[in-house]
Scaffold this active site. Structure first.
Site, PDB file in Angstrom:
ATOM      1  N   ASP A 103       0.809  -1.216   0.000  1.00  0.00           N
ATOM      2  CA  ASP A 103       0.000   0.000   0.000  1.00  0.00           C
ATOM      3  C   ASP A 103       0.845   1.270   0.000  1.00  0.00           C
ATOM      4  O   ASP A 103       2.061   1.228   0.216  1.00  0.00           O
ATOM      5  CB  ASP A 103      -0.974   0.007   1.189  1.00  0.00           C
ATOM      6  CG  ASP A 103      -0.311  -0.406   2.517  1.00  0.00           C
ATOM      7  OD1 ASP A 103       0.938  -0.438   2.575  1.00  0.00           O
ATOM      8  OD2 ASP A 103      -1.044  -0.693   3.466  1.00  0.00           O
TER       9      ASP A 103
ATOM     10  N   ASN B  70      -7.974  -3.046  14.494  1.00  0.00           N
ATOM     11  CA  ASN B  70      -9.337  -3.492  14.187  1.00  0.00           C
ATOM     12  C   ASN B  70      -9.336  -4.697  13.242  1.00  0.00           C
ATOM     13  O   ASN B  70     -10.345  -5.040  12.651  1.00  0.00           O
ATOM     14  CB  ASN B  70     -10.150  -2.345  13.568  1.00  0.00           C
ATOM     15  CG  ASN B  70      -9.510  -1.809  12.287  1.00  0.00           C
ATOM     16  OD1 ASN B  70      -8.506  -2.347  11.818  1.00  0.00           O
ATOM     17  ND2 ASN B  70     -10.074  -0.769  11.718  1.00  0.00           N
TER      18      ASN B  70
ATOM     19  N   HIS C 118      -7.522  -4.918  10.456  1.00  0.00           N
ATOM     20  CA  HIS C 118      -7.273  -4.631   9.033  1.00  0.00           C
ATOM     21  C   HIS C 118      -5.928  -5.206   8.596  1.00  0.00           C
ATOM     22  O   HIS C 118      -5.001  -5.347   9.385  1.00  0.00           O
ATOM     23  CB  HIS C 118      -7.423  -3.140   8.702  1.00  0.00           C
ATOM     24  CG  HIS C 118      -6.340  -2.212   9.148  1.00  0.00           C
ATOM     25  ND1 HIS C 118      -6.588  -1.102   9.929  1.00  0.00           N
ATOM     26  CD2 HIS C 118      -5.003  -2.193   8.903  1.00  0.00           C
ATOM     27  CE1 HIS C 118      -5.456  -0.448  10.142  1.00  0.00           C
ATOM     28  NE2 HIS C 118      -4.480  -1.094   9.525  1.00  0.00           N
TER      29      HIS C 118
ATOM     30  N   GLU D  77      -9.844  -2.120   5.419  1.00  0.00           N
ATOM     31  CA  GLU D  77     -10.558  -1.863   6.668  1.00  0.00           C
ATOM     32  C   GLU D  77     -11.765  -2.792   6.796  1.00  0.00           C
ATOM     33  O   GLU D  77     -12.190  -3.394   5.798  1.00  0.00           O
ATOM     34  CB  GLU D  77     -11.042  -0.399   6.671  1.00  0.00           C
ATOM     35  CG  GLU D  77      -9.916   0.629   6.603  1.00  0.00           C
ATOM     36  CD  GLU D  77      -9.228   0.863   7.951  1.00  0.00           C
ATOM     37  OE1 GLU D  77      -9.456   0.096   8.908  1.00  0.00           O
ATOM     38  OE2 GLU D  77      -8.447   1.836   8.041  1.00  0.00           O
TER      39      GLU D  77
HETATM   40  C1  GLP Z   1      -1.091   0.484   8.784  1.00  0.00           C
HETATM   41  C2  GLP Z   1      -0.568  -0.270   7.553  1.00  0.00           C
HETATM   42  C3  GLP Z   1      -0.600  -1.748   7.733  1.00  0.00           C
HETATM   43  C4  GLP Z   1       0.007  -2.113   9.067  1.00  0.00           C
HETATM   44  C5  GLP Z   1      -0.811  -1.536  10.204  1.00  0.00           C
HETATM   45  C6  GLP Z   1      -0.157  -1.728  11.557  1.00  0.00           C
HETATM   46  O1  GLP Z   1      -2.356   1.000   8.678  1.00  0.00           O
HETATM   47  N1  GLP Z   1      -1.220   0.073   6.320  1.00  0.00           N
HETATM   48  O2  GLP Z   1       0.076  -2.378   6.657  1.00  0.00           O
HETATM   49  O3  GLP Z   1       0.048  -3.494   9.211  1.00  0.00           O
HETATM   50  O4  GLP Z   1      -1.042  -0.161  10.028  1.00  0.00           O
HETATM   51  O5  GLP Z   1       0.898  -0.838  11.743  1.00  0.00           O
HETATM   52  P1  GLP Z   1       2.032  -1.017  12.823  1.00  0.00           P
HETATM   53  O6  GLP Z   1       2.873  -2.135  12.343  1.00  0.00           O
HETATM   54  O7  GLP Z   1       2.778   0.282  12.824  1.00  0.00           O
HETATM   55  O8  GLP Z   1       1.346  -1.317  14.095  1.00  0.00           O
END
Ligand code: GLP
Length: 239
Positions: free
Chosen positions: A62, A128, A130, A135
Site C-alpha cells: 500500500d 481493528n 485490518h 478496513e
Molecule cells: C497500517 C498499515 C498496515 C500495518 C498496520 C499496523 O495502517 N497500512 O500495513 O500493518 O497499520 O501498523 P504497525 O505495524 O505500525 O502497528
C-alpha cells in the site's frame, strides 16, 4: 495457521527473517512487502544479513494517496530507508500515491501481481483486524483499490506525522483477493494493542468485519507474535 510466539519483537523479527531467508534460498523470487512499525525488526535482520537480493522482485501492499516518494512519511520512503537502499532488489513495486488516474493505476497494479505471482507475502495487522489498509467491511473479493481510511486508522498512524491533519485521508492498497493469492503468508504482530485483533483473527468467525479472519482459509500462514500480542490466545497456540 501456524502460530509462533516469541518473547519480544527482536526475536520475532529474527524468526520472520529466518522464514524469508529459507523461502528465498528455496527459490522464492517475488515477495509481497509491508510497512509500519511491526516489520522493522525483520528488515533490521535482513539488512544485516549477507542475503543477496539482486534477483528478487518486491511488491508492496500500500501507499498513501498524495504523498510523494521522497516524503519521509510515504511508504516508498520507508522501504528505501529500511531495506532497498541497503539491499538492492532487481525490481521493486510500491503503489504510486501521486497517480492522476487511480482507477487505471489499480488495474495496472493488479496486472503486476498477476504477472509476478507472490511467493511470500508479509503482513502486519491493524488494531481493528485490518490487513494492509483493507478496513472492516472490505469485500474478500477486493483487488487493488483506493481506500478511505477510518478515523481510528488515521488516529493510530498519526504518531508518524507532526499532527493528525497531515495524515492522508486515503490510500491505494492491494485487495484481500490479491493478498490471498500469495503462496505463503507471514503475519507479524507485536504488543498488547494487537492482542484482540490476533485473537479474533485466529479464533473468531470468518467475517468481512474483521478482514484478517479470511487468513483462516489460506493454506500456508505463519503468524509471528510476541507474548503481549498472544496474551488473549487459547493455550493451544502458546509454545
Ligand atoms: C497500517 C498499515 C498496515 C500495518 C498496520 C499496523 O495502517 N497500512 O500495513 O500493518 O497499520 O501498523 P504497525 O505495524 O505500525 O502497528
Amino acid at each position: 495457521m501456524k502460530v509462533i510466539v516469541t518473547e519480544n519483537k527482536i526475536q520475532g523479527g529474527a524468526k520472520a527473517f529466518e522464514i524469508f531467508e529459507k523461502g528465498i534460498k528455496n527459490g522464492a523470487k517475488v515477495l509481497g512487502l509491508a510497512t509500519g512499525s511491526t516489520p522493522e525488526t525483520l528488515y533490521q535482520n535482513w539488512v544485516e544479513s549477507d542475503l543477496n537480493c539482486s534477483d528478487l522482485i518486491s511488491i508492496n501492499l500500500d501507499e498513501y494517496v498524495g504523498l510523494k516518494p521522497d516524503n519521509p512519511q510515504s511508504y516508498h520512503y520507508f522501504m528505501q530507508k529500511h531495506l532497498f537502499d541497503k539491499k538492492p532488489f532487481k525490481k521493486t513495486y510500491v503503489p504510486d500515491g501521486m497517480t492522476e488516474d487511480v482507477k487505471s493505476f489499480c488495474k495496472e497494479y493488479d496486472q503486476i501481481i498477476k504477472d509476478n505471482p507472490i511467493d511470500i507475502q508479509l503482513l502486519g495487522i491493524g488494531r481493528n483486524g485490518h490487513i494492509a489498509f483493507n478496513e472492516p467491511g472490505t469485500p474478500f473479493t477486493s483487488t487493488t483499490h483506493e481506500v478511505k481510511l477510518t478515523e481510528n486508522t488515521i488516529k493510530a498512524n498519526s504518531r508518524f506525522f507532526d499532527n493528525i491533519d497531515e495524515v492522508p485521508k486515503s490510500a491505494i492498497c492491494m485487495g484481500i483477493a490479491n493478498i490471498m493469492s500469495a503462496k505463503k503468508i507471514v503475519l507479524m504482530a507485536f504488543g498488547e494493542k494487537k492482542a484482540h485483533a490476533i485473537k479474533e483473527m485466529l479464533e473468531g468467525e470468518i467475517s468481512e468485519e474483521v478482514p484478517a479472519t479470511i487468513l483462516q482459509k489460506h493454506p500456508d500462514v505463519t503468524v509471528i507474535c510476541d507474548e503481549a500480542a498472544a496474551q488473549e490466545l487459547d493455550d493451544k497456540y502458546k509454545n
